[in-house]
Design an enzyme around this catalytic site. Structure first.
Site, mmCIF file in Angstrom:
data_model
loop_
_atom_site.group_PDB
_atom_site.id
_atom_site.type_symbol
_atom_site.label_atom_id
_atom_site.label_comp_id
_atom_site.label_asym_id
_atom_site.label_seq_id
_atom_site.Cartn_x
_atom_site.Cartn_y
_atom_site.Cartn_z
ATOM 1 N N GLY A 105 0.782 -1.232 0.000
ATOM 2 C CA GLY A 105 0.000 0.000 0.000
ATOM 3 C C GLY A 105 0.815 1.285 0.000
ATOM 4 O O GLY A 105 0.272 2.373 0.084
ATOM 5 N N ARG A 352 3.259 -14.629 -3.322
ATOM 6 C CA ARG A 352 4.414 -14.220 -2.496
ATOM 7 C C ARG A 352 4.356 -15.020 -1.201
ATOM 8 O O ARG A 352 3.316 -15.587 -0.866
ATOM 9 C CB ARG A 352 4.378 -12.727 -2.208
ATOM 10 C CG ARG A 352 3.109 -12.313 -1.493
ATOM 11 C CD ARG A 352 3.085 -10.822 -1.252
ATOM 12 N NE ARG A 352 1.739 -10.430 -0.853
ATOM 13 C CZ ARG A 352 1.294 -9.203 -0.824
ATOM 14 N NH1 ARG A 352 2.069 -8.214 -1.205
ATOM 15 N NH2 ARG A 352 0.081 -8.926 -0.434
ATOM 16 N N HIS A 468 14.882 0.234 36.306
ATOM 17 C CA HIS A 468 14.614 -0.733 37.369
ATOM 18 C C HIS A 468 13.354 -1.536 37.056
ATOM 19 O O HIS A 468 13.349 -2.763 37.090
ATOM 20 C CB HIS A 468 14.462 0.020 38.706
ATOM 21 C CG HIS A 468 14.141 -0.876 39.848
ATOM 22 N ND1 HIS A 468 12.843 -1.154 40.230
ATOM 23 C CD2 HIS A 468 14.939 -1.596 40.665
ATOM 24 C CE1 HIS A 468 12.877 -1.984 41.251
ATOM 25 N NE2 HIS A 468 14.136 -2.270 41.532
ATOM 26 N N SER A 777 32.253 -12.242 32.239
ATOM 27 C CA SER A 777 30.900 -12.143 31.705
ATOM 28 C C SER A 777 30.690 -10.675 31.374
ATOM 29 O O SER A 777 30.848 -9.809 32.242
ATOM 30 C CB SER A 777 29.884 -12.610 32.745
ATOM 31 O OG SER A 777 28.587 -12.435 32.218
ATOM 32 N N CYS A 844 25.932 -11.184 29.991
ATOM 33 C CA CYS A 844 24.735 -11.252 30.828
ATOM 34 C C CYS A 844 23.967 -9.942 30.866
ATOM 35 O O CYS A 844 23.028 -9.787 31.614
ATOM 36 C CB CYS A 844 25.086 -11.721 32.234
ATOM 37 S SG CYS A 844 26.186 -10.592 33.091
ATOM 38 N N TYR A 864 28.756 -18.550 25.963
ATOM 39 C CA TYR A 864 27.316 -18.598 26.243
ATOM 40 C C TYR A 864 26.731 -17.193 26.298
ATOM 41 O O TYR A 864 27.464 -16.203 26.435
ATOM 42 C CB TYR A 864 27.038 -19.330 27.563
ATOM 43 C CG TYR A 864 27.526 -18.584 28.784
ATOM 44 C CD1 TYR A 864 26.708 -17.635 29.402
ATOM 45 C CD2 TYR A 864 28.791 -18.809 29.309
ATOM 46 C CE1 TYR A 864 27.161 -16.930 30.506
ATOM 47 C CE2 TYR A 864 29.247 -18.107 30.411
ATOM 48 C CZ TYR A 864 28.425 -17.160 31.007
ATOM 49 O OH TYR A 864 28.868 -16.459 32.080
HETATM 50 C C1 PEP Z 1 25.112 -5.171 33.163
HETATM 51 O O1 PEP Z 1 25.576 -4.128 33.574
HETATM 52 O O2 PEP Z 1 25.092 -5.494 31.966
HETATM 53 C C2 PEP Z 1 24.488 -6.126 34.094
HETATM 54 C C3 PEP Z 1 23.995 -7.273 33.659
HETATM 55 O O3 PEP Z 1 24.401 -5.751 35.403
HETATM 56 P P1 PEP Z 1 23.235 -4.824 35.977
HETATM 57 O O4 PEP Z 1 22.201 -4.676 34.936
HETATM 58 O O5 PEP Z 1 22.754 -5.490 37.194
HETATM 59 O O6 PEP Z 1 23.999 -3.557 36.263
#
Ligand code: PEP
Ligand code: MG
Length: 887
Positions: A105, A352, A468, A777, A844, A864
């Site tokens: 469109g 498609r 948070h 990490s 992480c 990981y």
């Molecule tokens: C980060 O800083 O990426 C982390 C995983 O720690 P936080 O979010 O607890 O500061």
């Protein structure tokens, strides 16, 4: 010589399906279908190269183009046995855009081109249907007038409305041939009035006008915006498809419709679609008439009382069903087909790959692999990992109505409805009484945790994707919309106002944490299904991926969810989150405000058994899988007492005066708490805190081994370090405590001590850090914050402006900035490995659950990724796709 035009029709074609870049998706598929011998009306495609040329040469065409178009038109005339502009039997054409990527469109289309005052009479005579001919002509003038000549749509609407009003008609179908002639006269007057020139009568001029309009529409505002939103470069250009018209509106043996080779919402392997008798394609989309189902099964399932195509046009239907099989086998994917039936003859106008829901995508991929149409690897490739989100949480019933009042960031997916509450205590109180509540706050802090737990969903007016509220809600699997800035909270009157809608405490709202929508009232939801096709596809993905997938989890509920979703361990246990419970936060605060080691140790003694109990529970649930426990990292502003009641509680617990606590809290107040006294700086200043945590961890390992026999090998992680010296000091504490626990328990402990890499300096000095750290990490939330110098809590207020101006493409807190932050990670990995070749490397930060960032993680060879529990399946699939892409 350049070939600017590609012909198709009569069982042949110059182009092929794999020439999408040159012919656009539509043109390439028309060519392919023509080669397959399917009944495609003949035509030709003017290439995307012409579009590029057009914009590079001041909107001029290549000089050879007109000759190429004429030759292609000659071929169409030959195949159809009709001539363009022939007054007795005119060939009419459609002119449509068709880019490499589908842009529904966004660009222009002109149908019935070739009609003029003369040819319309020929069409009327030939078809014996004057009404049809005039209706087609007026549609053409209207479309051409709008798209090519730029006459505003309403001018034509006014003419039609006047004719209808004169005759007391309400429906277009009531107009006779003569009425349409009057409309045509009116339309032509409008064009003359607006342009000072008559409506173009020369079909060739009409054709070039339409071609120019389609190329011109590539740069219209709509298309520009769409391209920006979908990352389509302007340099791709569009192709133009010119094709012989076929008519679905020449009588009751005519029809037009849209069909999907499988059900696009469930994925069921059943032909599915809708059609209209005696109608043109646009009527199906316009929604003026209710379309009829294609098949008997579909009619029965949908409870429609309209006759289906299988019953009313059995032969044509059978032909269409055979084409369905053919196209699906050929393209090995679900197809979305447009067709027209002209006087009993079936034509295919487009095919498609069909759009589908996440559930349908999964079923179709698994079924097709089962049918041998594709292999398992291809099935894994076909699913968009992010779309799995739709399947992991209760989601809003797509059929339900929704009244959206505000939008924020899609901070934690899933849907939630409940009564609006504005404090955590209220949330808890009502939840205990069995009410479902949505906690609405400007932002949340640790003292809201009990309320966040109690709430079905969380809505904040401030804060970004790593605020948070967002992080905690994702961890808990609570749907959350953050940063809904249009919403104004008035605590005094207990209302939240957006524009002129006032939501009172106690009113019911619904959040969609997957889209960021906030809705009035309760919108019904549906539950996720994790077995069947979902489980099968995940198994295939697991076989392909190289990287491990862990979860960020600290509570038992998170850990169980992580296991349910297939996590292979915990990559980040944020120990400060374990202190959020109301009965602990006082002890934590007491520890923070303590002025002497003795005072602090008293608070720590109180915390030790709780912390040990938590670890026992966590390790038991994880059954010997690796668990990375991070030493305390509390940004102080999240933990300092704030309210009068907080001060009183801490004063009581510490046995000192409230004023003293208030004074201490103001002493500890920081201007930049995200860069303040947090992370390992806390353990360096107060090693007894790390000591307590190490003890709790090791004693829990011993307890679990004796209770369940599971051997837990914890990975203790020191946060926010920028030097080897910090690691040495804290590692010494950990090793000492380990020795003490080993001695006391008579067991030997197996553990690693590593660090979280969250600062540019840590990346640069990774070779030194790796002398002490046994694993890294990457904490990319803080690493992004510190690399950009942008606060993760405040970025959402100005990032949109940066994105709007193209300074940053994506929010770097959502998708890892592979060139800046990524370069630091690369350096960190390289230098870390130089010192310790087998160093374990993971991520992480929130990026660990983002598919594009996961691709980056594969490219640097991380071992990981770790992400919030609900993202684990997404990460498993994305890791598999990343492994395939790296091959
Ligand atoms: C980060 O800083 O990426 C982390 C995983 O720690 P936080 O979010 O607890 O500061
Ligand atoms: Mg961090």
């Amino acid at each position: 010589m350049n070939k600017w035009v590609y012909a198709f029709g009569g069982g042949e074609a110059d182009g092929r399906a794999d020439m999408k870049n040159l012919l656009g998706g539509k043109g390439a598929n028309l060519a392919e279908m023509s080669r397959l011998g399917l009944p495609v009306p003949p035509g030709f495609t003017i290439t995307t190269d012409v579009c590029t040329y057009f914009y590079d040469h001041g909107k001029q065409y290549p000089p050879e183009l007109s000759g190429h178009v004429r030759a292609a038109l000659d071929a169409v005339e030959k195949l159809t046995g009709m001539r363009f502009g022939d007054p007795s039997d005119p060939l009419l054409v459609s002119v449509r855009s068709g880019a490499r990527a589908s842009m529904p469109g966004m660009m222009d289309t002109v149908l019935n081109l070739g009609l003029n005052d003369e040819t319309v009479e020929g069409l009327a005579r030939k078809t014996g249907d004057a009404r049809f001919a005039y209706d087609s002509y007026r549609r053409f003038i209207q479309m051409y007038g709008d798209v090519v000549l730029g006459v505003e749509h309403y001018r034509f609407e006014d003419v039609l409305d006047n004719v209808k009003r004169d005759r007391d008609f309400t429906l277009d179908t009531q107009l006779t041939a003569d009425d349409w002639r009057e409309v045509i006269t009116g339309y032509k007057d409008v064009v003359k009035e607006e342009l000072g020139q008559p409506f173009p009568q020369d079909p060739e001029a009409q054709l070039w006008g339409a071609i120019g309009a389609v190329f011109g529409s590539w740069m219209n505002q709509r298309a520009n915006t769409y391209r920006r939103l979908h990352d389509i470069p302007a340099s791709w250009g569009t192709a133009v498809n010119v094709q012989a018209m076929v008519f679905g509106n020449m009588g009751d043996d005519c029809a037009t419709g849209v069909a999907f080779t499988r059900n696009p919402s469930t994925g069921a392997n059943a032909f599915y679609g809708e059609f209209l008798v005696n109608a043109q394609g646009e009527d199906v989309v316009a929604g003026i008439r209710t379309p009829q189902p294609l098949t008997v099964a579909e009619r029965e399932e949908g409870g429609s009382d309209l006759p289906c195509m299988e019953e009313t046009m059995p032969e044509t239907y059978a032909e269409l069903a055979a084409i369905r099989d053919r196209l699906e086998r050929h393209y090995t994917d679900m197809q979305d087909i447009e067709f027209t039936v002209q006087q009993g003859r079936l034509y295919i106008l487009q095919t498609r790959n069909g759009k589908r829901t996440a559930a349908a995508a999964l079923k179709i991929a698994v079924d097709m692999a089962g049918e041998g149409l594709i292999d398992e690897t291809e099935a894994v490739r076909r699913i968009d990992p992010a779309s799995l989100d739709q399947l992991l949480h209760p989601t809003l019933d797509p059929k339900a109505e929704r009244q959206v009042i505000a939008r924020g960031l899609p901070a934690s997916p899933g849907a939630a409805s409940g009564k609006v509450v504005m404090t955590a205590d209220e949330a808890e109180k009502l939840a205990q009484m069995g009410e479902r509540v949505v906690l609405v706050r400007e932002e949340t802090s640790p003292e809201d945790i009990h309320g966040m737990h109690a709430a079905a969903g969380i809505l904040t007016t401030r804060g970004g994707m790593t605020s948070h509220a967002a992080v905690v809600a994702r961890g808990m699997g609570r749907p959350c919309v953050s940063g809904a800035g249009e919403l104004r909270i008035d605590h005094k009157n207990r209302t939240a106002t957006v524009k002129n809608v006032v939501v009172k405490a106690g009113d019911i709202i619904t959040l969609d944490g997957s889209t960021g929508e906030v809705m009035l009232g309760r919108v019904p939801t549906i539950q996720p299904e994790l077995s069947g096709d979902f489980a099968t596809l995940m198994e295939w993905a697991d076989r392909i991926r190289r990287m491990g997938v862990r979860a960020n989890a600290e509570t038992p509920a998170d850990a169980r969810t992580a296991i349910k979703f297939g996590a292979e361990g915990v990559g980040l246990c944020r120990t400060e989150h374990m202190f959020f419970e109301a009965d602990r936060i006082v002890a934590v605060r007491r520890m923070i405000v303590a002025e002497t080691e003795e005072e602090r140790r008293k608070a720590l003694d109180e915390l030790l058994p709780m912390q040990r109990r938590d670890f026992v529970e966590l390790f038991t649930i994880m059954r010997g899988l690796p668990v990375t426990v991070r030493l305390l990292d509390p940004p102080l502003h999240e933990f300092l007492p704030r309210s009068e009641a907080d001060f009183a509680d801490v004063a009581k617990a510490s046995g000192v005066d409230v004023l003293k606590i208030q004074h201490r809290a103001s002493q500890l107040h920081e201007s930049n708490p995200m860069l303040g006294h947090r992370g390992c700086r806390l353990g360096i200043a107060y090693p007894e805190i790390s000591e307590m945590q190490a003890r709790a961890i090791f004693e829990a390992v011993v307890e679990v081994a004796s209770q369940s026999g599971d051997t837990v090998s914890p990975e203790i992680m020191i946060p926010l370090a920028f030097s080897k010296a910090e690691l040495d000091i804290l590692k010494a504490v950990i090793v000492r405590v380990a020795g003490e626990v080993e001695k006391a328990s008579g067991t030997s402990l197996d553990y690693l001590v590593g660090t979280m890499v969250e600062l540019p300096r840590a990346c640069l000095l990774a070779d030194e850090l790796a002398e002490t750290a046994e694993f890294f990490s990457f904490g990319t939330n803080d690493l992004t914050q510190t690399t950009y110098g942008i606060s993760r809590d405040d970025a959402s207020s100005f990032l949109p402006a940066y994105q709007g101006q193209g300074i940053v493409e994506q929010d770097p807190f959502i998708t890892l900035d592979s060139v800046g932050v990524g370069e630091l990670i690369r350096i960190g990995c390289e230098r870390g490995r130089k010192t310790r070749p087998d160093i374990k490397l993971g991520i992480c930060g929130e990026h660990g659950g983002d598919p594009a960032s996961i691709r980056f993680c594969e490219s640097v060879g991380l071992d990981y990724v770790s992400c919030s529990p609900y993202r684990v399946p997404i990460a498993r699939l994305a890791a598999a796709q990343a492994a395939l892409a790296a091959k």
